[in-house]
Design an enzyme around this catalytic site. Sequence first.
Site, PDB file in Angstrom:
ATOM      1  CG  ASP A 284      -4.878  -3.552   1.328  1.00 50.13           C
ATOM      2  OD1 ASP A 284      -5.335  -2.655   0.589  1.00 50.13           O
ATOM      3  OD2 ASP A 284      -3.675  -3.893   1.293  1.00 50.13           O
TER       4      ASP A 284
HETATM    5  C1  BGC Z   1      -2.762  -1.414  -1.054  1.00 45.00           C
HETATM    6  C2  BGC Z   1      -2.918  -0.439   0.086  1.00 45.00           C
HETATM    7  C3  BGC Z   1      -3.617   0.806  -0.409  1.00 45.00           C
HETATM    8  C4  BGC Z   1      -4.942   0.431  -1.028  1.00 45.00           C
HETATM    9  C5  BGC Z   1      -5.745   1.613  -1.535  1.00 45.00           C
HETATM   10  C6  BGC Z   1      -4.045  -1.630  -1.827  1.00 45.00           C
HETATM   11  O1  BGC Z   1      -3.762  -2.273  -3.010  1.00 45.00           O
HETATM   12  O2  BGC Z   1      -2.263  -2.636  -0.576  1.00 45.00           O
HETATM   13  O3  BGC Z   1      -1.663  -0.123   0.630  1.00 45.00           O
HETATM   14  O4  BGC Z   1      -3.754   1.710   0.642  1.00 45.00           O
HETATM   15  O5  BGC Z   1      -4.701  -0.425  -2.119  1.00 45.00           O
HETATM   16  O6  BGC Z   1      -5.174   2.160  -2.653  1.00 45.00           O
END
Ligand code: BGC
Length: 736
Positions: A284
């Site tokens: 993540d």
């Molecule tokens: C989120 C993810 C997301 C990623 C990219 C993160 O803050 O937890 O679900 O895919 O950002 O935007």
Amino acid sequence: MKRKAGNALRCAIVFGLATWMGTALAQQAPAAHPWSDAKLSPDKRADLLLAQLTQDEKFHLIRSYYAGPRKPEDKPVPPGYIGSAGYIPALDRVGIPAIQESDAGLGVATSDRMRPGDYATPLPAGPVTAASWDPKIAFRGGAMIGGEAHAKGFNVLLAGGINLMREPRNGRNFEYAGEDPLLAGTIVGEAIRGIESQHVVSTIKHYALNDQETGRTTISAQIGEQAMRESDLLAFELAIERGKPGSVMCSYNKINGDWACENDYLLNQVLKRDWKYPGFVMSDWGGVHSAAKAVNAGLDQESAGEIFDKEIYFDAPLKTALAKGEVKQARIDDMVKRILRSFFAAGVFEHPAKKAPIDEKANLAVARETLEAGAVLLRNENGLLPLDATKLESIAVIGAHADKGVLAGGGSSLVSAKGGNAVPGLKPTDWPGPIMYHPYAPLKALQAMAPKANVQFASGDDVAAAAALAAKSKVAVVFVQKWAGEAFDAPDLSLPDGQDALVAAVAKANPHTIVVLENGSPVAMPWLNQVGAVLEVWYPGGDAGTGIANLLSGKVNPSGRLPISWPRDVAQLPRPDLPAAAGGTPPDTVDYAIEGANVGYRWYQMKGIQPLFPFGYGLSYTTFEHGPLKVDAKGDKVTATVTVANTGKRAGADVAQVYVQVPGAKAKRLAGFAKVFLKPGEKREVSIPLERKLLADFDVAKRGWVVRGGEYVVVEGSSSETVGAPINVTLSASTL
Ligand code: BGC
């Protein structure tokens, strides 16, 4: 409201980011390359390509850049990105296309903010798709998003949210698929399969136990091995089996003290060894905390580390670790191979994502039909619904900006629909905002539904005016909303902005009051017994106004069934308190051992508590009868057979839900289900194979699923609490 590190960037002004060059760079591998032979297996092709890569090229593939809004002082992204969550430039020498990653599960996200004027079709919230209990609906939604992503030049979707609803206050429940591993695994698995069918890699997330947003980047989820294998991890296991996503996103939190993205147990032992997962693990955004430890634990790709991590671990620090022998070259090769393999498996090389026309009408219909399949009728007194729309003289439409649009959840999954934000300027306007209303106004659709009716709107800000309008109308439809989003949880279950008083006043003025709920998670309804009907549409997505009108008028018979248990109040939950949800420092740990694998309805059954609405519950405009149930156990296969009959006057669908109580357990588990569509008077026998992992326990010592054997109680019904006569079956012991 707590925000993750670096997220302020998401709301920074976009500095000319809309460089639409990615598709041009997404070149196909020249035919001369041996790995471009699509007849070879993805593994073979990945091996052939890997063998040609230089060390620099390998390091190039194991980390992405952030392709979203940047501050002026940040280093620019190399050219060629479309502009969204992540980007890896093409490797033209060997014909590897640029990797263009976009959020997410409810549509191609954030496009308008990063690429002004580029809109996408918003699906309804995840619980709507789950509430359809219909794998076909889930597949179609996934294929729709995958198709749009592909036609915008994206080849990776960060879509496949499956964190179980352990915490009804979790701000991201609207991205997920409810509380049950089998239902969530089936629905999310199908959505992923739909995405991958469009030659787009899908990313199941957030692995694992990121079941609340409060303290998400610091908190450790504490839970025993058996319990996690039988709950959150089982949901992932089933969805991965079914959907075969090319990638898995490890989450922000810790599990039993170790960060998810450097958690050897989760990544190496469970995902890659036990489940034989052949794809890659991406972090993540901001989820990496080390180089050698993370790589050796099974992390394959660092996402947007230059913006979100303390340093770019998968560059110099990893090279140093490699030189020191802390990481083996074979592991670097394995990381790259996994990435390439997923791209070959999805057909990304043969079918490069590139700009193409989108059939907006067809895609909006997919969104609307998803809503129509998953909206849940929670209450309907004295046949108030369906409305006899052709005869209705007047309708009061009240609240929740129903004259302009329908609410969406906030954060990285947010989609900008064509027409933009119908109610701009609501706070927070920065990330995880803006608070977005998609421009599919229920008011207009209700007027179209009831052409002869005098349809009037009251905002609800003035409660007396709304009640007065309701009093002079034949029916009142009150829309209520609760905004939820990424990076924060709701401190409680209440509706904000005095809406409880509004509903109570309207219901007092007009007994024919219908409440339409736009929310991400269950809310308290102190006025429930005063209103005539309640329709749950969550965040209802594209063309929602029409969908809602179709449901209220009976053009469509509601057939959604709750994918969650609806608590009466927080006192019923395993953790009545959610510390720091309203502010302050979150604790270091959250204790998921309290309920363990008994998430949702199993917790209520174990404790003998009656929730407000049970898991699997939902009303219809027709009536159904279920039964008799037969259970057939042949060798390893257990099949439940039941007849479902439509005993009413309208066509409709019900869900046959089969629950099993394994020897020694207090609670039952959903082990199989089937949605049955029936004309009035029609009945059908359905055979439902039971998922063997739900008949089994996870045996930690044996590291596998074990059917203990003995007497199993099987029941079938229309919710976890409304079931018919039990049948006892004797199963012999076996290992799966
Ligand atoms: C989120 C993810 C997301 C990623 C990219 C993160 O803050 O937890 O679900 O895919 O950002 O935007």
